[in-house]
Design a protein around this motif. Structure first.
Motif, PDB file in Angstrom:
ATOM      1  N   ASP A  70      30.324  30.765 -27.873  1.00 30.04           N
ATOM      2  CA  ASP A  70      31.457  30.448 -28.732  1.00 30.04           C
ATOM      3  C   ASP A  70      32.051  29.111 -28.303  1.00 30.04           C
ATOM      4  O   ASP A  70      31.478  28.407 -27.474  1.00 30.04           O
ATOM      5  N   THR A  71      33.174  28.739 -28.857  1.00 31.15           N
ATOM      6  CA  THR A  71      33.774  27.437 -28.568  1.00 31.15           C
ATOM      7  C   THR A  71      34.221  27.303 -27.120  1.00 31.15           C
ATOM      8  O   THR A  71      34.394  26.194 -26.629  1.00 31.15           O
ATOM      9  N   LYS A  72      34.377  28.412 -26.412  1.00 33.69           N
ATOM     10  CA  LYS A  72      34.802  28.352 -25.012  1.00 33.69           C
ATOM     11  C   LYS A  72      33.622  28.210 -24.057  1.00 33.69           C
ATOM     12  O   LYS A  72      33.812  27.931 -22.883  1.00 33.69           O
ATOM     13  N   SER A  73      32.385  28.405 -24.541  1.00 35.01           N
ATOM     14  CA  SER A  73      31.224  28.325 -23.663  1.00 35.01           C
ATOM     15  C   SER A  73      30.153  27.345 -24.140  1.00 35.01           C
ATOM     16  O   SER A  73      29.257  27.019 -23.384  1.00 35.01           O
ATOM     17  N   HIS A  74      30.229  26.874 -25.371  1.00 31.96           N
ATOM     18  CA  HIS A  74      29.187  25.983 -25.901  1.00 31.96           C
ATOM     19  C   HIS A  74      29.426  24.543 -25.448  1.00 31.96           C
ATOM     20  O   HIS A  74      30.543  24.041 -25.517  1.00 31.96           O
ATOM     21  N   ALA A  95      28.907  21.758 -26.800  1.00 31.57           N
ATOM     22  CA  ALA A  95      29.434  20.850 -27.819  1.00 31.57           C
ATOM     23  C   ALA A  95      30.955  20.777 -27.752  1.00 31.57           C
ATOM     24  O   ALA A  95      31.541  19.746 -28.082  1.00 31.57           O
ATOM     25  N   TRP A  96      31.598  21.851 -27.333  1.00 32.32           N
ATOM     26  CA  TRP A  96      33.060  21.872 -27.240  1.00 32.32           C
ATOM     27  C   TRP A  96      33.558  21.678 -25.823  1.00 32.32           C
ATOM     28  O   TRP A  96      34.616  21.119 -25.601  1.00 32.32           O
ATOM     29  N   THR A  97      32.796  22.151 -24.815  1.00 35.40           N
ATOM     30  CA  THR A  97      33.272  22.073 -23.433  1.00 35.40           C
ATOM     31  C   THR A  97      32.886  20.767 -22.751  1.00 35.40           C
ATOM     32  O   THR A  97      33.536  20.354 -21.806  1.00 35.40           O
ATOM     33  N   GLY A  98      31.790  20.149 -23.196  1.00 33.95           N
ATOM     34  CA  GLY A  98      31.326  18.930 -22.564  1.00 33.95           C
ATOM     35  C   GLY A  98      30.517  19.189 -21.303  1.00 33.95           C
ATOM     36  O   GLY A  98      30.099  18.262 -20.628  1.00 33.95           O
TER      37      GLY A  98
END
Length: 76
Positions: free
Chosen positions: A40-44, A46-49
């Motif tokens: 999800d956005t907290k582990s991918h 693309a969002w975490t860098g």
């Protein structure tokens, strides 16, 4: 609109990778079902860098076992 052309749209429970939960409307499963996310956005990245390897079900080990001999040269 024609009747019975769209799937059932109902409320489900979504569990994120960090354990947080929220309810949303979806065509997934049955009313009240739970969707547990692997990414999800907290582990991918693309969002975490941050880049990290996520091995679900031993896929990396399976790949390495299957293709271990490719590229290895034999002395002859």
């Amino acid at each position: 609109m024609k009747p019975d052309t769209h799937p059932d749209y109902h409320v489900i429970n979504v569990i994120m990778t960090d354990g947080t939960e929220f309810k949303t409307r979806s065509c997934y499963g049955k009313p009240g079902d739970t969707l547990r996310l692997d990414i999800d956005t907290k582990s991918h990245p693309a969002w975490t860098g941050q880049q990290r390897v996520l091995d679900t079900g031993g896929q990396i080990a399976k790949f390495n076992k299957k293709f271990a001999g490719i590229g290895a040269r034999k002395k002859g």
